[in-house]
Design an enzyme around this catalytic site. Structure first.
Site, short mmCIF file in Angstrom:
data_model
loop_
_atom_site.label_atom_id
_atom_site.label_comp_id
_atom_site.label_asym_id
_atom_site.label_seq_id
_atom_site.Cartn_x
_atom_site.Cartn_y
_atom_site.Cartn_z
N SER A 1 47.48 35.19 -35.89
CA SER A 1 46.84 34.71 -34.67
C SER A 1 46.61 35.86 -33.72
CB SER A 1 47.71 33.67 -33.94
OG SER A 1 47.94 32.54 -34.72
N ASN A 2 45.68 35.64 -32.77
CA ASN A 2 45.56 36.45 -31.57
C ASN A 2 45.81 35.56 -30.37
OD1 ASN A 2 44.43 38.68 -33.12
ND2 ASN A 2 42.47 37.58 -33.07
#
Length: 818
Positions: free
Chosen positions: A262-263
């Protein structure tokens, strides 16, 4: 902007049918769900996103279960098949991702051990065992799913993945809890399931045959739980199980479950034009299968009001926002399990010494109902014995067990409920400290008051560096230093994990050991450790088991920070400085490729000077066309980017080699120079050219990278993490064709601002709301994502009612069997 769809007529028909099951009189108050009475209002907005309102948590769960079954009943049903240990029965012994036998044996053991049932006992405070509110919601979810299934009938389901299939059956609240438990252990004992199943003592005597009577009783108990009938035959499994994945277990440099990432950005008052907090949620999850996200907005007036997304099958928002707080998660680098090296009793490989005294392992013969297979599994007081051949072997002298604290973690739904009710970053921190429920993720958050938070408050085994120094045998110290995997001396009680006084439960690190950072500018994470959540304030001095410090960051992490810094400096080509929602969306989907920005020009000069190179098989390859394609590449992974796929294949072939070393004093800018004198660079480019035979090297990315929806192929932008793409799309090359299917990547995307008039912003689900190809919501958001469009945040009544496609219907039941 959303527009009107033909599916409004279909929804009107659904509405009429749904109204038929609503009773005239339903009990009110918290006891309503326990009496079997449920009622929920579902308002479907554009793209099929349900806004569900109910008077209590049981009814809210009913609405969620009903809506998710409408859209993804096959995914939920298959998850239940998994936790009922019936994959082999319905799908055969070998599935797409490995052995169904292994999965079934792992889950059958949990059934036999009554793992979930035991975790549901105890004080219902949301820590020692789930609260009554969450229990009501889980029970309501199962009831809502069953109500939809009963109304529709398996034979009339429209999803061909499970229409008419005998494995689509009513579910229970225990099924929902078991699916949830499986998610909790995904990065621990679940990831080691093949090693748990494969573990067997060395053959010091003829193999002991399983006790048929006890095995049969085990199978009968399982059938009683699931309604099955028929004889069970027990036979020892031999040679049918896959070898444990030693590389994945031992050599990985983070604790991320495979394929997930994820970011996230948390933006504070100093980083936004308005001065209000802002959040980017950008989880990277599989586009198919049971780990898809589902968008929804859930409300119990006066008690809970949250918009966002959850994994299909979960009844509460896991990433999202309320009126004052927004949060997201990224996969943490912390390790989720601890190895314990057992010193075995001479002549008895199923007994081990603990403080000089022998302890017998517990053996348990697990039998698969109707499959004619069984396996004897072994446990210690630490946890299960695990085999990884060549690394963690079971010999006459030594064996290895693991402890997985998430195996006792049924706190998470209460934790997410508490996050959804928090009104500020400060309140969120208190709930994280008190509950310690996050199984394998960081949390990034922002609030209306302009505070931004990063915290790795996940469940981490209690291994301090002091304990590691005293209790990790010399042969395993390098593994701990490089990967954070701890192998403790299992023969001494002084090497047990113990309990921190501030920890929610024994065996995990207390909040005092966990990294936390609150800022007024920004925090960020892209799956590297906590160290540079904000480079202006590095986090250091934490136990190695959580993550590494002063080490090289991924290109995706470096790009993520660079994007924020350029935006705040006004040097990214967008107007002004600081962030608005529009600018945050533009930055996120800017589709820069960081490695290309660093080395493309050097690579072009290299292949221009040396246009012929040998591939890894020795074949001389002409690089002229490759040089031309790379020279014309725009350094992005947009649909119109030409040559992006060539650079990606060059990177995957091992061509991204740097001449300079990482400098911890300049962690975001080093390394940066291509190793042009390394012959492997040109070899990798030659290999990439050969892999792309039959595919134009200067083709548009959107012509190659697509997602099938019905008879269409929707072009998809984004790229792989290895070349440093922030907006992730991971797929497999089909020779001569391209990349016709996204495997995982950007999934739920949300940019939300917490202004004084309520939250506002943009969001979408890249693969759309439903996995059913006959659903009106099978491809609409995917098409929207392809053109970098968005759906708006719809949290307030004004926002919801402004949706031109809004359709409302009520669902409910007073049938106690639901």
């Amino acid at each position: 902007m959303p527009h009107s769809h033909p599916w409004r007529r279909r929804l009107a028909a659904i509405t009429a049918l749904a109204l038929l099951i609503v009773p005239l009189a339903i009990p009110t108050g918290p006891a309503a769900a326990r009496q079997g009475g449920y009622e929920a209002l579902i308002r479907r907005a554009s793209y099929g996103v349900p806004h569900i309102t109910a008077r209590d948590f049981g009814s809210l769960g009913f609405g969620v279960g009903y809506a998710q079954a409408e859209d993804n009943i096959c995914l939920i049903a298959e998850n239940v098949v998994t936790v009922r240990a019936q994959r082999t029965r319905w799908f055969g012994p070998t599935g797409e991702d490995g052995s169904n036998i292994t999965s079934d044996l792992f889950h059958q053991k949990a059934l036999d051990d009554r793992t979930v049932e035991r975790l549901l006992t105890g004080r219902r405070d949301g820590i020692h065992s789930p609260s009554q509110e969450v229990r009501d919601q889980v029970r309501g979810f199962a009831a809502g799913y069953n109500a939809y299934l009963r109304r529709t009938g398996p034979a009339r389901l429209t999803d061909p993945a499970c229409a008419g299939k005998p494995w689509v059956r009513p579910i229970t609240d225990l099924d929902v809890w078991r699916v949830h438990w499986t998610t909790m252990v995904r990065a621990g004992s679940g990831a080691l399931a093949d090693g748990i199943i494969a573990a067997a003592p060395p053959a010091v005597s003829p193999p002991r045959q399983p006790d048929n009577s006890s095995a049969t009783q085990s199978g009968q108990n399982a059938r009683k739980q699931t309604g099955e009938s028929g004889p069970v035959q027990a036979s020892e499994i031999t040679g049918q199980l896959p070898a444990p994945k030693a590389t994945a277990v031992v050599k990985a440099h983070d604790g991320a479950p495979a394929g997930l990432g994820s970011n996230a950005y948390g933006l504070g008052s100093d980083a936004t034009v308005s001065g209000a907090g802002m959040l980017l949620a950008n989880p990277h999850f599989p586009w198919d299968g049971p780990e898809r996200f589902y968008r929804m907005h859930l409300k119990v007036p006066g008690r809970y009001d949250v918009e966002g997304a959850a994994l299909v099958g979960d009844p509460l928002i896991e990433i999202g926002h309320n009126g004052r707080l927004a949060w997201s998660h990224t996969v943490s680098t912390a390790r989720r399990f601890v190895w314990h090296r057992l010193t075995l009793v001479p002549g008895d490989p199923t007994s081990y010494l603990y403080d000089g005294k022998p302890r017998r392992m517990t053996s348990h013969t697990v039998t698969l109902q109707g499959a004619g297979t069984s396996r004897t599994l072994y446990d210690t007081h630490f946890g299960p014995v695990v085999l990884v051949p060549g690394v963690f072997d079971w010999t006459a002298d030594t064996a290895y067990a693991i402890s997985d604290p998430n195996a006792a973690n049924l706190r998470a739904l209460d934790g997410w409920l508490a996050i959804g009710r928090a009104r500020s970053v400060a309140q969120l921190r208190k709930e994280l400290d008190r509950r310690q429920f996050l199984p394998w993720v960081n949390v990034i958050a922002a609030d209306r008051f302009g505070a931004a938070l990063y915290a790795d408050h996940s469940v981490v085994p209690r291994v301090t560096d002091r304990l590691a120094a005293a209790c990790i045998p010399p042969a395993w110290r390098d593994l701990y230093a490089t990967s954070g995997q701890a192998v403790l001396d299992g023969s001494r009680s002084r090497c047990a994990q113990g309990r921190d006084p501030d920890a929610a439960v024994p065996g995990i690190l207390g909040p005092g050991y966990l990294p936390t950072l609150v800022r007024r500018d920004y925090v960020t994470n892209s799956n590297d450790s906590y160290w540079l959540a904000n480079p202006a304030h590095p986090l250091t001095g934490f136990p190695r088991i959580i993550g590494d410090e002063r080490t090289e960051r991924s290109l995706r992490t470096r790009l993520g920070v660079d994007q924020v810094q350029r935006r705040l400096a006004g040097s990214d080509g967008l107007p002004g400085t600081r962030f608005t929602v529009d600018r945050l969306w533009a930055v996120t989907l800017g589709n820069r490729t960081y490695a290309g920005e660093l080395v493309r020009d050097d690579l072009v000069r290299l292949c221009t000077a040396h246009p012929i190179a040998a591939a890894s098989d020795g074949t001389r390859t002409d690089l002229t066309a490759a040089c031309r394609a790379l020279r014309g590449w725009d350094l992005r992974v947009d649909l119109d980017s030409r040559g992006a796929h060539l650079f990606s294949e060059f990177t995957l072939a091992g061509g991204l080699r740097f001449a300079d070393r990482f400098d911890p004093a300049a962690p975001l800018t080093t390394p940066r120079r291509l190793a042009v004198d390394d012959p492997r660079v040109r070899t990798a480019l030659a290999d990439a050219v050969r892999r792309l035979a039959g595919i134009p090297l200067d083709a548009r990315l959107g012509d190659l990278q697509t997602e099938p929806r019905g008879g269409r192929r929707i072009p998809i932008h984004g790229g792989r993490p290895e070349p440093g793409a922030f907006n992730m799309a991971v797929d497999m090359l089909v020779p001569g064709v391209g990349y016709p299917k996204v495997r995982h990547g950007t999934s739920y995307l949300m940019a939300v601002e917490l202004g004084p008039d309520g939250p506002s912003g943009r969001q979408l689900l890249t693969y759309s709301q439903s996995a059913n190809p006959n659903s009106p919501w099978y491809a609409d958001q995917t098409t929207l994502y392809s053109r970098k469009g968005w759906d708006t945040i719809k949290f307030t009544e004004r926002q919801i009612r402004a949706d031109p496609n809004l359709v409302s219907y009520r669902v409910g039941s007073n049938n106690a069997q639901d």
